[in-house]
Structures are given as C-alpha cells and as structure tokens.
Design a protein around this motif. Structure first.
Motif, mmCIF file in Angstrom:
data_model
loop_
_atom_site.group_PDB
_atom_site.id
_atom_site.type_symbol
_atom_site.label_atom_id
_atom_site.label_comp_id
_atom_site.label_asym_id
_atom_site.label_seq_id
_atom_site.Cartn_x
_atom_site.Cartn_y
_atom_site.Cartn_z
ATOM 1 N N GLN A 185 42.827 8.122 -23.132
ATOM 2 C CA GLN A 185 42.351 9.216 -22.284
ATOM 3 C C GLN A 185 41.289 10.083 -22.981
ATOM 4 O O GLN A 185 41.123 11.259 -22.658
ATOM 5 C CB GLN A 185 43.523 10.095 -21.813
ATOM 6 C CG GLN A 185 44.516 9.325 -20.955
ATOM 7 C CD GLN A 185 45.705 10.156 -20.516
ATOM 8 O OE1 GLN A 185 45.854 11.319 -20.897
ATOM 9 N NE2 GLN A 185 46.570 9.551 -19.722
ATOM 10 N N VAL A 186 40.547 9.500 -23.909
ATOM 11 C CA VAL A 186 39.493 10.263 -24.584
ATOM 12 C C VAL A 186 38.255 10.322 -23.701
ATOM 13 O O VAL A 186 38.061 9.494 -22.808
ATOM 14 C CB VAL A 186 39.115 9.664 -25.961
ATOM 15 C CG1 VAL A 186 40.334 9.577 -26.869
ATOM 16 C CG2 VAL A 186 38.438 8.318 -25.816
ATOM 17 N N GLU A 187 37.431 11.321 -23.967
ATOM 18 C CA GLU A 187 36.141 11.429 -23.297
ATOM 19 C C GLU A 187 35.203 10.366 -23.857
ATOM 20 O O GLU A 187 35.073 10.223 -25.074
ATOM 21 C CB GLU A 187 35.564 12.827 -23.539
ATOM 22 C CG GLU A 187 34.266 13.106 -22.829
ATOM 23 C CD GLU A 187 33.739 14.502 -23.093
ATOM 24 O OE1 GLU A 187 32.772 14.879 -22.424
ATOM 25 O OE2 GLU A 187 34.277 15.208 -23.974
ATOM 26 N N ALA A 188 34.558 9.615 -22.971
ATOM 27 C CA ALA A 188 33.676 8.538 -23.409
ATOM 28 C C ALA A 188 32.487 9.102 -24.192
ATOM 29 O O ALA A 188 31.979 10.183 -23.900
ATOM 30 C CB ALA A 188 33.161 7.751 -22.204
ATOM 31 N N VAL A 189 32.049 8.346 -25.192
ATOM 32 C CA VAL A 189 30.875 8.737 -25.976
ATOM 33 C C VAL A 189 29.680 8.973 -25.049
ATOM 34 O O VAL A 189 28.928 9.941 -25.214
ATOM 35 C CB VAL A 189 30.541 7.654 -27.027
ATOM 36 C CG1 VAL A 189 29.228 7.972 -27.730
ATOM 37 C CG2 VAL A 189 31.669 7.519 -28.035
ATOM 38 N N SER A 190 29.510 8.111 -24.067
ATOM 39 C CA SER A 190 28.369 8.239 -23.152
ATOM 40 C C SER A 190 28.428 9.550 -22.377
ATOM 41 O O SER A 190 27.393 10.190 -22.133
ATOM 42 C CB SER A 190 28.332 7.057 -22.184
ATOM 43 O OG SER A 190 29.554 6.979 -21.456
ATOM 44 N N ALA A 191 29.622 9.986 -21.998
ATOM 45 C CA ALA A 191 29.773 11.246 -21.269
ATOM 46 C C ALA A 191 29.419 12.433 -22.168
ATOM 47 O O ALA A 191 28.769 13.386 -21.730
ATOM 48 C CB ALA A 191 31.197 11.388 -20.747
ATOM 49 N N VAL A 192 29.837 12.369 -23.435
ATOM 50 C CA VAL A 192 29.490 13.427 -24.388
ATOM 51 C C VAL A 192 27.977 13.482 -24.567
ATOM 52 O O VAL A 192 27.364 14.556 -24.531
ATOM 53 C CB VAL A 192 30.183 13.201 -25.748
ATOM 54 C CG1 VAL A 192 29.761 14.268 -26.752
ATOM 55 C CG2 VAL A 192 31.703 13.197 -25.589
ATOM 56 N N ALA A 193 27.355 12.314 -24.751
ATOM 57 C CA ALA A 193 25.904 12.253 -24.929
ATOM 58 C C ALA A 193 25.176 12.860 -23.738
ATOM 59 O O ALA A 193 24.223 13.630 -23.896
ATOM 60 C CB ALA A 193 25.456 10.812 -25.144
ATOM 61 N N ASN A 194 25.641 12.553 -22.542
ATOM 62 C CA ASN A 194 24.974 13.048 -21.333
ATOM 63 C C ASN A 194 25.042 14.568 -21.239
ATOM 64 O O ASN A 194 24.038 15.219 -20.927
ATOM 65 C CB ASN A 194 25.591 12.416 -20.082
ATOM 66 C CG ASN A 194 25.212 10.957 -19.926
ATOM 67 O OD1 ASN A 194 24.221 10.498 -20.490
ATOM 68 N ND2 ASN A 194 26.008 10.221 -19.173
ATOM 69 N N ARG A 195 26.212 15.141 -21.506
ATOM 70 C CA ARG A 195 26.316 16.600 -21.366
ATOM 71 C C ARG A 195 25.576 17.325 -22.488
ATOM 72 O O ARG A 195 24.979 18.384 -22.262
ATOM 73 C CB ARG A 195 27.773 17.050 -21.262
ATOM 74 C CG ARG A 195 28.662 16.791 -22.472
ATOM 75 C CD ARG A 195 30.056 17.363 -22.216
ATOM 76 N NE ARG A 195 31.071 16.937 -23.143
ATOM 77 C CZ ARG A 195 31.332 17.508 -24.318
ATOM 78 N NH1 ARG A 195 30.585 18.516 -24.743
ATOM 79 N NH2 ARG A 195 32.324 17.071 -25.081
ATOM 80 N N MET A 196 25.569 16.748 -23.691
ATOM 81 C CA MET A 196 24.861 17.382 -24.801
ATOM 82 C C MET A 196 23.345 17.311 -24.588
ATOM 83 O O MET A 196 22.630 18.288 -24.797
ATOM 84 C CB MET A 196 25.258 16.719 -26.115
ATOM 85 C CG MET A 196 26.725 16.921 -26.510
ATOM 86 S SD MET A 196 27.129 18.612 -27.022
ATOM 87 C CE MET A 196 26.349 18.679 -28.636
ATOM 88 N N ARG A 197 22.861 16.148 -24.173
ATOM 89 C CA ARG A 197 21.420 16.006 -23.900
ATOM 90 C C ARG A 197 20.980 16.932 -22.771
ATOM 91 O O ARG A 197 19.871 17.460 -22.794
ATOM 92 C CB ARG A 197 21.070 14.566 -23.521
ATOM 93 C CG ARG A 197 21.021 13.620 -24.687
ATOM 94 C CD ARG A 197 20.414 12.292 -24.282
ATOM 95 N NE ARG A 197 18.976 12.428 -24.150
ATOM 96 C CZ ARG A 197 18.087 11.581 -24.676
ATOM 97 N NH1 ARG A 197 18.495 10.534 -25.356
ATOM 98 N NH2 ARG A 197 16.801 11.767 -24.521
#
Length: 197
Positions: free
Chosen positions: A130-142
């Motif tokens: 149930q971790v946040e996907a790396v891609s989702a983190v990248a999208n919100r940070m960018r």
C-alpha cells in the motif's frame, strides 16, 4: 551540506533550493513516519536537527530566497521556519511536498525501507504494501516546480521536503528512469541541492 547540480534544463525561469528537513525525532527513533495523521503534528526536529538548522542559517551559502515552501509535516514545517526567520519571509505550505506514504510500513523500523526500494527498482508504478508509487510522487513533486515556473520568473525558491520525494524529483528532473531513484546520491538531513537558473 550542499549539492549543486548543473541546470537540468535550458529554460529554467527560477532557481530552486531543494532542502531536506533537518534531523528529526523519527530519524532519531529509527521509525517510518509517512502518514499525515502521524507526521503533521508529531515527530518534529530532534535536538540535533535544531542545531543543524541553526548552523545552516547562520552560515547561509546560497542565494537569498524570495519564497519558502514546505510540506505540512512537523519536521519540514519547523525546518522552513528556521529559513523563513533568517530572511524575514512568510513560509507557505504545499502538501504536494509531503513525505512519500509507505503504507503498511508506517510506524515500523526504518530498516524496512530497502524492502520497498527493491520493489521500486523493478517497477516505478508498484503500490505493494500500500505504498505510494514512485511515479505518483514524481508527478506531484514536479507539479510544484511546474507551477512556480508558470507563475514566477527570476526568483529563488526554497522547497522543503523529505528524502525519498526529493531523490525521486531529482531523478525525474534528470530524465532518468524513476526505477533508478535510489541511485541518486542520498540527501542528508538539512542539506540543500540547487537546481534551475
């Protein structure tokens, strides 16, 4: 602690000082604190972290910021307060800079991180445990940087966030596969990495 990267684009409008929060109580206790329910009001800076920030702002080595933007977790809020006070700025919250959510590992020992990082290296889209996907983190940070690039020009902006999100962001900005985010140099507590103009 300073890391300076070459400009990752020919068309940066602003300069960004990507800052990891100072040493925290979660670091001190060796526990994963990644949920807003636990991290917004608890697990602020440790005494070591307070000392790190006092030294960093007293011996500031980067351009003076115009804005200080931070995750709403207590450890980043307190870090941003040190920097903001130094430059007489009003810090502002952006929840997109939050810690990566580590799902089922929340509250467990930080020796569990490598379990997730091994899965990340195989698939940047995975949400196992149930971790946040790396891609989702990248999208919100960018998205934070993209918004500032649209609305400001020629400014220096401190973005105070967390280790994993910042490593993921730097990987994305360098146009490297997100599965390689752990190959990015680790960001130490209270370190600043400059990117942009």
């Amino acid at each position: 602690m300073s890391n300076t990267l070459q400009a990752l684009s020919d068309h940066w409008r602003n300069r960004y000082l990507l800052m990891r929060h100072g040493h925290s109580q979660a670091n001190q206790q060796g526990v994963i604190v990644s949920s807003p329910e636990r991290g917004v009001e608890n697990f602020g800076l440790s005494e070591v972290g307070e000392q790190q920030l006092a030294r960093l702002v007293a011996d500031w080595q980067w351009p003076a910021p115009i804005h200080v933007v931070h995750s709403d977790f207590l450890r980043t809020t307190q870090t941003a307060a040190h920097v903001s006070a130094r430059f007489n700025l009003l810090p502002r919250v952006d929840t997109r800079l939050r810690e990566r959510y580590f799902g089922e590992l929340e509250g467990q020992g930080d020796d569990r991180y490598p379990i997730i990082w091994a899965l990340d290296a195989e698939d940047a889209e995975h949400t196992q445990h149930q971790v946040e996907a790396v891609s989702a983190v990248a999208n919100r940070m960018r998205a934070v940087i993209e918004e500032w690039e649209r609305k400001a020009s020629g400014e220096t902006i401190v973005l105070v966030s967390h280790g994993d999100p910042l490593q993921i962001l730097l990987t994305a900005l360098a146009n490297k596969p997100l599965t390689q985010h752990r190959e990015q140099s680790a960001l130490l507590p209270a370190s600043i990495t400059q990117v942009g103009a």
